[in-house]
Design a protein around this motif. Structure first.
Motif, PDB file in Angstrom:
ATOM      1  N   TYR A   1       0.819  -1.219   0.000  1.00 60.67           N
ATOM      2  CA  TYR A   1       0.000   0.000   0.000  1.00 60.67           C
ATOM      3  C   TYR A   1       0.853   1.270   0.000  1.00 60.67           C
ATOM      4  O   TYR A   1       0.506   2.275  -0.631  1.00 60.67           O
ATOM      5  CB  TYR A   1      -0.938  -0.011   1.215  1.00 60.67           C
ATOM      6  N   TRP A   2       1.968   1.252   0.729  1.00 60.46           N
ATOM      7  CA  TRP A   2       2.834   2.443   0.770  1.00 60.46           C
ATOM      8  C   TRP A   2       3.384   2.771  -0.610  1.00 60.46           C
ATOM      9  O   TRP A   2       3.383   3.927  -1.033  1.00 60.46           O
ATOM     10  CB  TRP A   2       3.964   2.229   1.769  1.00 60.46           C
ATOM     11  N   GLU A   3       3.838   1.735  -1.336  1.00 59.28           N
ATOM     12  CA  GLU A   3       4.385   1.970  -2.676  1.00 59.28           C
ATOM     13  C   GLU A   3       3.328   2.560  -3.593  1.00 59.28           C
ATOM     14  O   GLU A   3       3.592   3.482  -4.379  1.00 59.28           O
ATOM     15  CB  GLU A   3       4.930   0.667  -3.268  1.00 59.28           C
ATOM     16  N   SER A   4       2.098   2.049  -3.514  1.00 60.52           N
ATOM     17  CA  SER A   4       1.002   2.545  -4.345  1.00 60.52           C
ATOM     18  C   SER A   4       0.713   4.008  -4.043  1.00 60.52           C
ATOM     19  O   SER A   4       0.585   4.843  -4.946  1.00 60.52           O
ATOM     20  CB  SER A   4      -0.256   1.698  -4.131  1.00 60.52           C
ATOM     21  N   ALA A   5       0.621   4.349  -2.756  1.00 59.21           N
ATOM     22  CA  ALA A   5       0.329   5.731  -2.365  1.00 59.21           C
ATOM     23  C   ALA A   5       1.485   6.657  -2.744  1.00 59.21           C
ATOM     24  O   ALA A   5       1.276   7.778  -3.233  1.00 59.21           O
ATOM     25  CB  ALA A   5       0.069   5.794  -0.864  1.00 59.21           C
ATOM     26  N   ALA A   6       2.710   6.193  -2.514  1.00 57.89           N
ATOM     27  CA  ALA A   6       3.884   7.023  -2.811  1.00 57.89           C
ATOM     28  C   ALA A   6       3.985   7.324  -4.306  1.00 57.89           C
ATOM     29  O   ALA A   6       4.247   8.463  -4.709  1.00 57.89           O
ATOM     30  CB  ALA A   6       5.148   6.320  -2.328  1.00 57.89           C
ATOM     31  N   VAL A   7       3.752   6.286  -5.132  1.00 56.26           N
ATOM     32  CA  VAL A   7       3.846   6.471  -6.586  1.00 56.26           C
ATOM     33  C   VAL A   7       2.807   7.477  -7.074  1.00 56.26           C
ATOM     34  O   VAL A   7       3.132   8.411  -7.829  1.00 56.26           O
ATOM     35  CB  VAL A   7       3.691   5.119  -7.314  1.00 56.26           C
ATOM     36  N   THR A   8       1.558   7.305  -6.667  1.00 58.67           N
ATOM     37  CA  THR A   8       0.493   8.210  -7.140  1.00 58.67           C
ATOM     38  C   THR A   8       0.673   9.621  -6.576  1.00 58.67           C
ATOM     39  O   THR A   8       0.458  10.605  -7.280  1.00 58.67           O
ATOM     40  CB  THR A   8      -0.891   7.663  -6.755  1.00 58.67           C
ATOM     41  N   PHE A   9       1.059   9.721  -5.287  1.00 55.96           N
ATOM     42  CA  PHE A   9       1.257  11.039  -4.673  1.00 55.96           C
ATOM     43  C   PHE A   9       2.393  11.790  -5.369  1.00 55.96           C
ATOM     44  O   PHE A   9       2.250  12.966  -5.728  1.00 55.96           O
ATOM     45  CB  PHE A   9       1.562  10.886  -3.182  1.00 55.96           C
ATOM     46  N   LEU A  10       3.523  11.125  -5.578  1.00 57.23           N
ATOM     47  CA  LEU A  10       4.662  11.781  -6.203  1.00 57.23           C
ATOM     48  C   LEU A  10       4.365  12.174  -7.646  1.00 57.23           C
ATOM     49  O   LEU A  10       4.786  13.236  -8.120  1.00 57.23           O
ATOM     50  CB  LEU A  10       5.889  10.860  -6.152  1.00 57.23           C
ATOM     51  N   PHE A  11       3.621  11.307  -8.351  1.00 56.70           N
ATOM     52  CA  PHE A  11       3.266  11.629  -9.735  1.00 56.70           C
ATOM     53  C   PHE A  11       2.335  12.840  -9.780  1.00 56.70           C
ATOM     54  O   PHE A  11       2.500  13.738 -10.621  1.00 56.70           O
ATOM     55  CB  PHE A  11       2.605  10.424 -10.405  1.00 56.70           C
ATOM     56  N   ALA A  12       1.331  12.876  -8.887  1.00 53.64           N
ATOM     57  CA  ALA A  12       0.402  14.012  -8.820  1.00 53.64           C
ATOM     58  C   ALA A  12       1.148  15.289  -8.439  1.00 53.64           C
ATOM     59  O   ALA A  12       0.891  16.366  -8.999  1.00 53.64           O
ATOM     60  CB  ALA A  12      -0.708  13.723  -7.818  1.00 53.64           C
ATOM     61  N   LEU A  13       2.073  15.185  -7.477  1.00 54.73           N
ATOM     62  CA  LEU A  13       2.869  16.345  -7.079  1.00 54.73           C
ATOM     63  C   LEU A  13       3.734  16.835  -8.243  1.00 54.73           C
ATOM     64  O   LEU A  13       3.819  18.048  -8.509  1.00 54.73           O
ATOM     65  CB  LEU A  13       3.766  15.965  -5.893  1.00 54.73           C
ATOM     66  N   GLY A  14       4.348  15.896  -8.955  1.00 57.68           N
ATOM     67  CA  GLY A  14       5.166  16.268 -10.107  1.00 57.68           C
ATOM     68  C   GLY A  14       4.350  16.966 -11.184  1.00 57.68           C
ATOM     69  O   GLY A  14       4.792  17.959 -11.769  1.00 57.68           O
ATOM     70  N   LYS A  15       3.131  16.465 -11.437  1.00 59.55           N
ATOM     71  CA  LYS A  15       2.252  17.089 -12.437  1.00 59.55           C
ATOM     72  C   LYS A  15       1.889  18.515 -12.031  1.00 59.55           C
ATOM     73  O   LYS A  15       1.845  19.428 -12.863  1.00 59.55           O
ATOM     74  CB  LYS A  15       0.969  16.263 -12.596  1.00 59.55           C
ATOM     75  N   ALA A  16       1.591  18.702 -10.728  1.00 59.69           N
ATOM     76  CA  ALA A  16       1.220  20.032 -10.234  1.00 59.69           C
ATOM     77  C   ALA A  16       2.389  21.009 -10.380  1.00 59.69           C
ATOM     78  O   ALA A  16       2.216  22.143 -10.841  1.00 59.69           O
ATOM     79  CB  ALA A  16       0.781  19.943  -8.775  1.00 59.69           C
ATOM     80  N   LEU A  17       3.584  20.557 -10.003  1.00 61.44           N
ATOM     81  CA  LEU A  17       4.766  21.404 -10.127  1.00 61.44           C
ATOM     82  C   LEU A  17       5.097  21.679 -11.595  1.00 61.44           C
ATOM     83  O   LEU A  17       5.492  22.785 -11.966  1.00 61.44           O
ATOM     84  CB  LEU A  17       5.958  20.747  -9.429  1.00 61.44           C
ATOM     85  N   GLU A  18       4.915  20.655 -12.419  1.00 62.21           N
ATOM     86  CA  GLU A  18       5.175  20.800 -13.856  1.00 62.21           C
ATOM     87  C   GLU A  18       4.257  21.858 -14.461  1.00 62.21           C
ATOM     88  O   GLU A  18       4.687  22.730 -15.224  1.00 62.21           O
ATOM     89  CB  GLU A  18       4.956  19.453 -14.540  1.00 62.21           C
ATOM     90  N   ARG A  19       2.965  21.798 -14.092  1.00 64.82           N
ATOM     91  CA  ARG A  19       1.998  22.772 -14.610  1.00 64.82           C
ATOM     92  C   ARG A  19       2.349  24.187 -14.136  1.00 64.82           C
ATOM     93  O   ARG A  19       2.278  25.151 -14.899  1.00 64.82           O
ATOM     94  CB  ARG A  19       0.590  22.395 -14.159  1.00 64.82           C
ATOM     95  N   ALA A  20       2.745  24.295 -12.858  1.00 63.30           N
ATOM     96  CA  ALA A  20       3.086  25.610 -12.311  1.00 63.30           C
ATOM     97  C   ALA A  20       4.306  26.208 -13.006  1.00 63.30           C
ATOM     98  O   ALA A  20       4.336  27.399 -13.340  1.00 63.30           O
ATOM     99  CB  ALA A  20       3.336  25.500 -10.809  1.00 63.30           C
ATOM    100  N   THR A  21       5.323  25.382 -13.238  1.00 61.18           N
ATOM    101  CA  THR A  21       6.530  25.891 -13.874  1.00 61.18           C
ATOM    102  C   THR A  21       6.313  26.175 -15.363  1.00 61.18           C
ATOM    103  O   THR A  21       6.894  27.119 -15.909  1.00 61.18           O
ATOM    104  CB  THR A  21       7.705  24.906 -13.708  1.00 61.18           C
ATOM    105  N   MET A  22       5.465  25.390 -16.016  1.00 63.49           N
ATOM    106  CA  MET A  22       5.131  25.686 -17.412  1.00 63.49           C
ATOM    107  C   MET A  22       4.398  27.023 -17.510  1.00 63.49           C
ATOM    108  O   MET A  22       4.618  27.808 -18.431  1.00 63.49           O
ATOM    109  CB  MET A  22       4.272  24.569 -18.009  1.00 63.49           C
ATOM    110  N   ASN A  23       3.517  27.287 -16.546  1.00 66.24           N
ATOM    111  CA  ASN A  23       2.839  28.578 -16.518  1.00 66.24           C
ATOM    112  C   ASN A  23       3.841  29.707 -16.341  1.00 66.24           C
ATOM    113  O   ASN A  23       3.688  30.791 -16.900  1.00 66.24           O
ATOM    114  CB  ASN A  23       1.804  28.615 -15.387  1.00 66.24           C
ATOM    115  N   ARG A  24       4.860  29.427 -15.554  1.00 62.80           N
ATOM    116  CA  ARG A  24       5.904  30.442 -15.344  1.00 62.80           C
ATOM    117  C   ARG A  24       6.649  30.717 -16.651  1.00 62.80           C
ATOM    118  O   ARG A  24       6.955  31.862 -16.973  1.00 62.80           O
ATOM    119  CB  ARG A  24       6.876  29.934 -14.273  1.00 62.80           C
ATOM    120  N   THR A  25       6.928  29.683 -17.421  1.00 62.81           N
ATOM    121  CA  THR A  25       7.645  29.891 -18.679  1.00 62.81           C
ATOM    122  C   THR A  25       6.783  30.622 -19.700  1.00 62.81           C
ATOM    123  O   THR A  25       7.296  31.290 -20.591  1.00 62.81           O
ATOM    124  CB  THR A  25       8.100  28.551 -19.309  1.00 62.81           C
ATOM    125  N   ARG A  26       5.464  30.513 -19.573  1.00 62.68           N
ATOM    126  CA  ARG A  26       4.552  31.206 -20.494  1.00 62.68           C
ATOM    127  C   ARG A  26       4.236  32.623 -20.028  1.00 62.68           C
ATOM    128  O   ARG A  26       3.408  33.295 -20.623  1.00 62.68           O
ATOM    129  CB  ARG A  26       3.243  30.420 -20.644  1.00 62.68           C
TER     130      ARG A  26
END
Length: 619
Positions: free
Chosen positions: A72-97
């Motif tokens: 269960y920890w691996e499942s939660a960690a993978v999805t949480f980190l991926f969601a966090l990465g997507k959020a940061l990715e979107r924020a930084t892409m907005n910064r570049t635009r």
């Protein structure tokens, strides 16, 4: 609202993981995985509907698989980190635009229009062409138009990237989105709303940032095959080893996220930085091509030179007259002439503070010059044929050999002096040519002007190759010949006669495009300011962007290789793999964001140094 939802999912999932650690509850860990994984699963299904196997599918398969094997920890960690990465990715892409959003935010919404002589504040959409708009000190110019009355300094940084306000007076062009820093102007509205230069720039930058480079297109095709290949490979390894966790871990670490994001984020940042500095690049493909330019074909008149004759020499041949006498007599005689060179002589005299009084009558002599009566004396300006006594032609011929048009000034049939005019070299041309040479770019001049004039200008600037007396089709042939030699050619010009060559060149460059919507739309690179050093700046920025793209691709591939080795050798778990994967995504974005740093300082300094004193208004 979308940002709140994105970050809200990350926050709730992270909180549930922390609570699970505190309480030891597996249900809270499963809930964290479901909260973070829900949007990932939706994205994966949407991609499958259009027959595309996305990165999201790799992550969700791995997360669900981890739940089934009670990790269960691996499942939660993978999805949480991926969601966090997507959020940061979107924020930084907005910064570049942000360069684009800054342009959009600079678009004016209201204007002060004069109706029956009275000022009235209206919405932009209420204006019509021909309206008189009042712009006061400190206000934004709401429309493209022409100054009817008034004088002031306008900050045009949003359009041209210039930091020094430009002087505006009656007849000057102004652009929507710029700011009046001194004075008061009344402007006749010409371009309103979507018809303004600012709107066309915003549209151009939007299209350019969405345009794909060749490398990006290749990587997208690669990832279409790579992602299904990873799933098949993970399944095969799982069946061979009967190690489900190993197979699921391979799914996670093989995500090509950094590879996919490395190109578009670099393109967006590079084009955004260029737009902020008054350089419009048509798209990612042209950005890549610009980085490979090794030859620039440049027109002479209006590009390397000012495009209008200027007084260059005044010499005295008769000691009874002073330099001021010679120039004043020549200028007064030319006040009755309609010849293009007359304006240069008159302007040169007035620039030196001489009083040039009009005369009533003069007699043009075709192909020779002009004869006029000035203060009861016969004054001739032109060739020796207008004089009674033939002077020594040595000095006149020397001036002509230097590419200048030299003329005798005679009084009552006797030569008293010489005046010469020429299309003078732009102040910023030597800087631009030197910068291109420093970047390893060869400069080729192609002009319709005379061979002698072209070679003199080329020698003064250090141009590598000269082609003179060329027709439009000759320039086109020249570009094709250079391309046949394996060169990547950029062509810069400002005339209709340059259009065929501009269209054929690998990169067509329009200079001083702020007042030309057609140039903004059609050129591969549009230099908004009439500044030649912006060309080497644009090529240098393109090279930086392509180097950034290559570095990011190398980082992405190295990350996947290291993680694969770590999994096969042991020690890399699903959560560690996802953490490293997301770190690599953020790293390539951070590297791309370095492109947003201003690098136009030296070009601005050169522009300021060559700008007329009267234009240097303080903000």
């Amino acid at each position: 609202m979308k940002n709140w939802r994105t970050w809200g999912v990350v926050a709730v999932s992270g909180l549930l993981i922390v609570l699970s650690w505190i309480t030891g509850s597996d249900l809270l860990m499963i809930a964290a995985a479901v909260v973070a994984g829900w949007q990932i699963a939706v994205s994966a299904v949407q991609a499958l509907r259009i027959r595309m196997i996305s990165i999201d599918l790799l992550v969700i398969v791995a997360a669900v698989g981890a739940l089934f094997i009670h990790n269960y920890w691996e499942s939660a960690a993978v999805t949480f980190l991926f969601a966090l990465g997507k959020a940061l990715e979107r924020a930084t892409m907005n910064r570049t635009r942000r360069a684009l959003s800054d342009l959009v935010d600079s678009a004016p919404e209201t204007a002060t229009v004069l109706r029956d002589g009275q000022p009235e504040t209206v919405e932009i959409w209420e204006l019509v062409p021909g309206d008189t708009v009042l712009v006061r000190n400190g206000e934004q110019v709401p429309v493209d138009g022409r100054v009817i009355t008034g004088r002031g300094g306008v900050d045009e940084a949003t359009i041209t990237g210039e930091s020094v306000p430009a002087e505006k007076a009656e007849g000057s062009e102004v652009f929507a989105g710029t700011w009046l820093r001194s004075g008061v102007l009344q402007v006749e509205a010409v371009g309103i709303g979507s018809d303004s230069t600012l709107a066309k720039i915003i549209h151009r930058v939007e299209d350019a940032q969405d345009d794909k480079a060749r490398t990006q297109t290749f990587l997208e095709k690669f990832s279409r095959w790579y992602t299904p290949g990873v799933m098949v490979a993970a399944l095969a390894i799982g069946l061979i080893t009967w190690n489900v966790e190993l197979a699921l871990t391979l799914l996670v670490i093989a995500c090509p996220g950094a590879l996919v994001i490395s190109i578009p984020v670099s393109i967006v940042a590079g084009i955004g930085r260029a737009a902020k500095d008054g350089v419009l690049i048509k798209g990612g493909e042209y950005l890549e091509t610009s980085a490979k330019v090794d030859t620039v074909v440049v027109d002479k008149t209006g590009t390397l030179t000012l495009g209008r004759p200027e007084l260059t020499d005044v010499e005295v041949l008769d000691p009874a007259y002073t330099r001021a006498d010679v120039l004043t007599l020549a200028a007064r005689a030319e006040t009755a002439s309609e010849h293009p060179l007359a304006e240069a002589i008159i302007r040169g005299a007035t620039d030196e503070g001489l009083v040039v009084e009009m005369i009533d009558h003069a007699e043009p002599v075709t192909g020779k010059g002009i004869i006029a009566t000035v203060d009861e004396h016969t004054v001739a300006v032109g060739s020796a044929n207008l004089l009674d006594h033939a002077p020594d032609n040595t000095r006149l011929l020397q001036l002509n050999e230097q590419g200048r048009t030299a003329m005798y000034v005679g009084v009552d049939g006797r030569a008293i002096g010489l005046v010469a005019v020429a299309d003078t070299i732009r102040d910023d041309a030597p800087t631009a040519i030197a910068a291109l040479h420093a970047q390893g770019v060869e400069v080729v001049m192609a002009t319709g002007d005379a061979e002698r004039v072209a070679r003199n200008v080329a020698a003064e600037l250090g141009v590598d190759e000269v082609h003179a007396e060329m027709l439009p089709e000759d320039k086109l042939t020249l570009v094709k010949e250079l391309q046949a030699q394996g060169r990547t050619v950029a062509m810069i010009g400002d005339g209709v006669n340059d259009t065929p060559a501009l269209a054929t060149a690998d990169i067509g460059v329009a200079m001083g495009a702020a007042g030309s919507p057609a140039a903004i739309e059609t050129a591969d690179i549009a230099l908004m300011a009439d500044r030649l050093p912006r060309l080497p700046y644009a090529l240098r920025l393109a090279q930086r962007t392509v180097r950034t793209m290559r570095l990011n691709i190398a980082i992405a591939l190295a990350t996947v290789a290291v993680l694969f080795a770590g999994v096969l050798l042991g020690g890399v778990t699903m959560s560690i793999g996802m953490l490293v994967h997301e770190a690599s995504v953020l790293l390539v974005i951070a590297i791309a964001m370095l492109l947003l740093r201003p690098t136009l300082r030296e070009d601005r300094a050169a522009a300021i140094a060559t700008q007329p004193v009267e234009e240097m208004f303080t903000r």
